[in-house]
Design a protein around this motif. Structure first.
Motif, PDB file in Angstrom:
ATOM      1  N   ALA A  58       0.827  -1.203   0.000  1.00  0.00           N
ATOM      2  CA  ALA A  58       0.000   0.000   0.000  1.00  0.00           C
ATOM      3  C   ALA A  58       0.865   1.258   0.000  1.00  0.00           C
ATOM      4  O   ALA A  58       0.588   2.218  -0.732  1.00  0.00           O
ATOM      5  CB  ALA A  58      -0.930  -0.014   1.207  1.00  0.00           C
ATOM      6  N   THR A  64      -4.736   2.144  -0.456  1.00  0.00           N
ATOM      7  CA  THR A  64      -5.150   1.884   0.917  1.00  0.00           C
ATOM      8  C   THR A  64      -4.907   0.412   1.231  1.00  0.00           C
ATOM      9  O   THR A  64      -4.859  -0.438   0.325  1.00  0.00           O
ATOM     10  CB  THR A  64      -6.639   2.201   1.113  1.00  0.00           C
ATOM     11  N   THR A  65      -4.777   0.104   2.512  1.00  0.00           N
ATOM     12  CA  THR A  65      -4.612  -1.308   2.881  1.00  0.00           C
ATOM     13  C   THR A  65      -5.868  -2.108   2.528  1.00  0.00           C
ATOM     14  O   THR A  65      -5.778  -3.308   2.263  1.00  0.00           O
ATOM     15  CB  THR A  65      -4.310  -1.440   4.380  1.00  0.00           C
TER      16      THR A  65
END
Length: 268
Positions: A58, A64-65
């Motif tokens: 990420a 984003t994760t």
């Protein structure tokens, strides 16, 4: 409870992975396209995709994760928990199953004392059933770290896993000699196989996979001649492949010896 942020890699490990990630990302016009090989890269570090590995992906891709996790959990080739040096997958899809794949899988579970997607106590072998690997012409097939072991039996599969656990050299039916799962993951990330001679060992498709191509080129024996019903074979006659597009053939209406249609009234 919400999980705490994933711990970072040690500084030296992160620096090394960042250098590798830079090479991977440079292959793509859009950086997010590099996510799949980067997941293989972090998998090569710890043997499975950890929260730390997903956070790393990420960070370097500006995602984003949640986006990374969505991809990592979608594909079964990314492991979510520690696994063995050798991923032994038994194909249990239709053709392999009926040719003995189900029997092999059940036998290996009992022999190794593990269930599906479980690892032996020595950390050597993770057993799993897998879907079709496009090797139906060599069924039943077992794969070890994505290398093919064709035409297996319960006995040969037991010998295979015993050799792996004992550290004996194992040669796939097709492809290069085995390496560990971590080493395989790095190759899948797009980095060259550094083992001397390994690339030359890869070889090509097996004979059963090439029969269609040989037929198309006229290199295989001629197809079986199909003669019209009631006509004797003629030795000098060329091969025929009768179909609905050929000249009209005898049908049930004109051939009382071969009737078609219902043999009883409806409802009987």
């Amino acid at each position: 409870m919400p999980q705490l942020p994933a711990p970072d890699y040690p500084a030296d490990v992160r620096a090394r992975l960042e250098a590798d990630a830079k090479d991977v990302i440079a292959r793509y016009p859009d950086s997010r396209s590099a996510l799949l090989p980067l997941l293989h890269l972090v998998q090569s570090e710890e043997g499975h995709v950890t929260r730390t590995g997903m956070q790393f992906c990420a960070d370097v891709l500006g995602l984003t994760t949640a986006e990374v996790t969505a991809v990592a959990t979608f594909y079964t080739m990314y492991r979510r928990k520690p696994s063995g040096d050798y991923q032994v997958g038994v194909c249990t899809n239709t053709l392999c199953a009926v040719m003995g794949g189900d029997a092999i899988f059940e036998d290996l579970k009992q022999h190794l004392g593990v269930g599906n997607n479980e690892t032996t106590e020595d950390g050597k072998v993770t057993l799993e059933h897998i879907e079709c690997n496009a090797a139906c012409d060599f069924a039943p097939v077992v794969m070890v770290n994505w290398e093919f072991f064709d035409n297996q039996t319960p006995g040969s599969a037991r010998q295979l896993v015993d050799d792996l656990r004992a550290g004996r050299e194992v040669q796939p039916t097709r492809g290069a000699r085995l390496c560990t799962f971590k080493e395989t993951a790095r190759i899948l990330a797009g980095f060259p196989d550094q083992r001397e001679g390994a690339v030359d060992e890869s070889g090509g498709a097996g004979p059963a996979s090439l029969i269609g191509l040989k037929l198309a080129k006229g290199e295989a024996p001629p197809a079986r001649v199909v003669h019209p019903r009631g006509e004797a074979p003629q030795g000098d006659r060329p091969a025929e492949h009768l179909s609905s597009h050929d000249a009209p053939q005898q049908t049930s209406a004109s051939d009382p010896a071969h009737p078609a249609g219902p043999t009883a009234e409806e409802g009987e």
